[in-house]
Design a protein around this motif. Sequence first.
Motif, PDB file in Angstrom:
ATOM      1  N   ALA A 128     -16.402  14.287   0.057  1.00 13.58           N
ATOM      2  CA  ALA A 128     -16.118  13.073  -0.719  1.00 13.58           C
ATOM      3  C   ALA A 128     -17.408  12.386  -1.155  1.00 13.58           C
ATOM      4  CB  ALA A 128     -15.243  12.127   0.095  1.00 13.58           C
ATOM      5  N   VAL A 129     -18.445  12.461  -0.315  1.00 14.39           N
ATOM      6  CA  VAL A 129     -19.747  11.889  -0.673  1.00 14.39           C
ATOM      7  C   VAL A 129     -20.281  12.568  -1.937  1.00 14.39           C
ATOM      8  CG1 VAL A 129     -22.167  11.700   0.019  1.00 14.39           C
ATOM      9  CG2 VAL A 129     -20.349  11.197   1.667  1.00 14.39           C
ATOM     10  N   LEU A 130     -20.246  13.881  -1.952  1.00 15.08           N
ATOM     11  CA  LEU A 130     -20.797  14.612  -3.091  1.00 15.08           C
ATOM     12  C   LEU A 130     -19.941  14.423  -4.338  1.00 15.08           C
ATOM     13  CD1 LEU A 130     -23.104  16.346  -3.995  1.00 15.08           C
ATOM     14  CD2 LEU A 130     -21.875  18.372  -3.206  1.00 15.08           C
ATOM     15  N   ILE A 145     -18.201  26.908  -5.574  1.00 11.45           N
ATOM     16  CA  ILE A 145     -16.869  27.488  -5.380  1.00 11.45           C
ATOM     17  C   ILE A 145     -16.619  27.767  -3.904  1.00 11.45           C
ATOM     18  CG2 ILE A 145     -15.461  29.548  -5.796  1.00 11.45           C
ATOM     19  CD1 ILE A 145     -16.743  29.654  -8.604  1.00 11.45           C
ATOM     20  N   LYS A 146     -17.599  28.347  -3.244  1.00 10.85           N
ATOM     21  CA  LYS A 146     -17.469  28.640  -1.812  1.00 10.85           C
ATOM     22  C   LYS A 146     -17.315  27.363  -0.998  1.00 10.85           C
ATOM     23  CE  LYS A 146     -19.707  31.097   2.013  1.00 10.85           C
ATOM     24  NZ  LYS A 146     -20.891  31.913   2.418  1.00 10.85           N
ATOM     25  N   ASP A 189     -13.407  20.809   5.268  1.00 13.83           N
ATOM     26  CA  ASP A 189     -14.307  19.654   5.324  1.00 13.83           C
ATOM     27  C   ASP A 189     -15.287  19.780   6.486  1.00 13.83           C
ATOM     28  OD1 ASP A 189     -13.271  18.439   3.096  1.00 13.83           O
ATOM     29  OD2 ASP A 189     -11.991  17.040   4.193  1.00 13.83           O
ATOM     30  N   GLU A 190     -14.813  20.300   7.595  1.00  9.23           N
ATOM     31  CA  GLU A 190     -15.684  20.474   8.753  1.00  9.23           C
ATOM     32  C   GLU A 190     -16.757  21.520   8.428  1.00  9.23           C
ATOM     33  OE1 GLU A 190     -15.449  21.617  13.522  1.00  9.23           O
ATOM     34  OE2 GLU A 190     -13.630  21.506  12.313  1.00  9.23           O
ATOM     35  N   GLY A 191     -17.988  21.141   8.616  1.00  8.28           N
ATOM     36  CA  GLY A 191     -19.082  22.062   8.320  1.00  8.28           C
ATOM     37  C   GLY A 191     -19.399  22.178   6.844  1.00  8.28           C
ATOM     38  N   ALA A 193     -14.684   2.555   6.993  1.00 10.43           N
ATOM     39  CA  ALA A 193     -13.999   3.821   7.273  1.00 10.43           C
ATOM     40  C   ALA A 193     -14.852   4.994   6.785  1.00 10.43           C
ATOM     41  CB  ALA A 193     -12.644   3.847   6.595  1.00 10.43           C
ATOM     42  N   PRO A 194     -15.140   5.968   7.638  1.00  9.14           N
ATOM     43  CA  PRO A 194     -15.973   7.103   7.214  1.00  9.14           C
ATOM     44  C   PRO A 194     -15.230   8.032   6.274  1.00  9.14           C
ATOM     45  CG  PRO A 194     -15.170   7.457   9.449  1.00  9.14           C
ATOM     46  CD  PRO A 194     -14.738   6.072   9.059  1.00  9.14           C
ATOM     47  N   ILE A 195     -15.975   8.676   5.402  1.00  9.76           N
ATOM     48  CA  ILE A 195     -15.415   9.675   4.497  1.00  9.76           C
ATOM     49  C   ILE A 195     -16.098  11.015   4.758  1.00  9.76           C
ATOM     50  CG2 ILE A 195     -14.817   8.005   2.723  1.00  9.76           C
ATOM     51  CD1 ILE A 195     -17.328   8.847   1.181  1.00  9.76           C
TER      52      ILE A 195
END
Length: 271
Positions: A185-187, A11-12, A18-20, A179-181
Amino acid sequence: MTREEAEAILIKAGEGPDEGFPLFEAALACAVHDDPSRDTKAAVDLARDAVERLRRRAESESPEEAVAETLAGDLRLTGDVITYDHPDNADVIAIAHRRRGLPVALGVFYLHAARAVGLELYGVDFPGHFLLRIETDEGPLALDPFSEGRVVLPSELSRRALRTGLMPDVAARLELLMAPISDRAVLIRLQNNIFARAQQAKDWPRAERSALRRALLNPKDHRPWLDVAAAREGQGALAGALQALSRAQILDGGAAIAARAARERVRLRLN
């Protein structure tokens, strides 16, 4: 860590920017959420070892060599070509013991280590097969965590893209293919993998848990709640399915038609 504690971490992370984004911590929480009976020590130790080894290698090797030699060479992380669809391949705790997994699950360890030592490594949402993008002095390179972190040449990227059904003009555009994600988005892609496999096996409790994790990781997206509803309906938990469908409608009016039709179908089954 309990399942409730894992949910609090997700949740946190979901509410943060997205940053960090805490990729490894959130991935570990996802694994515990799926099965809280396990010890996380092996995964934590592997992630720490990856950071320490990569930091040393990065001092004398090129970024792509340091990453591949650390994660695939030193730590023996590789793709599972024999039992590709095994559920453990999408779980970072299981991978820490087996040293085998899916590309996106292996990528979590790659990305975590690279972030810690300051290398520019990103996930790539390549069709059909997750890849990594690393920035080097010669430009960006594609790495395949499933194939021991080896470099994927541009010509091979285009061939892979064509095999997935992309049009030739799209398959030739490397800036799109690489293109990086975001780490979030990876998780989420990893949770999508888990959901798809659980749904195919009709393991509805596991499908529900993975869909719920996606909902927590991206709280503004209505689509995970539709999957939560489908998984609950598969278990016969119709009241819970209705609650999930209502949540989807609240989040996105664009989902109202599909969600309303699904709600009506489930409501009729209750009577």
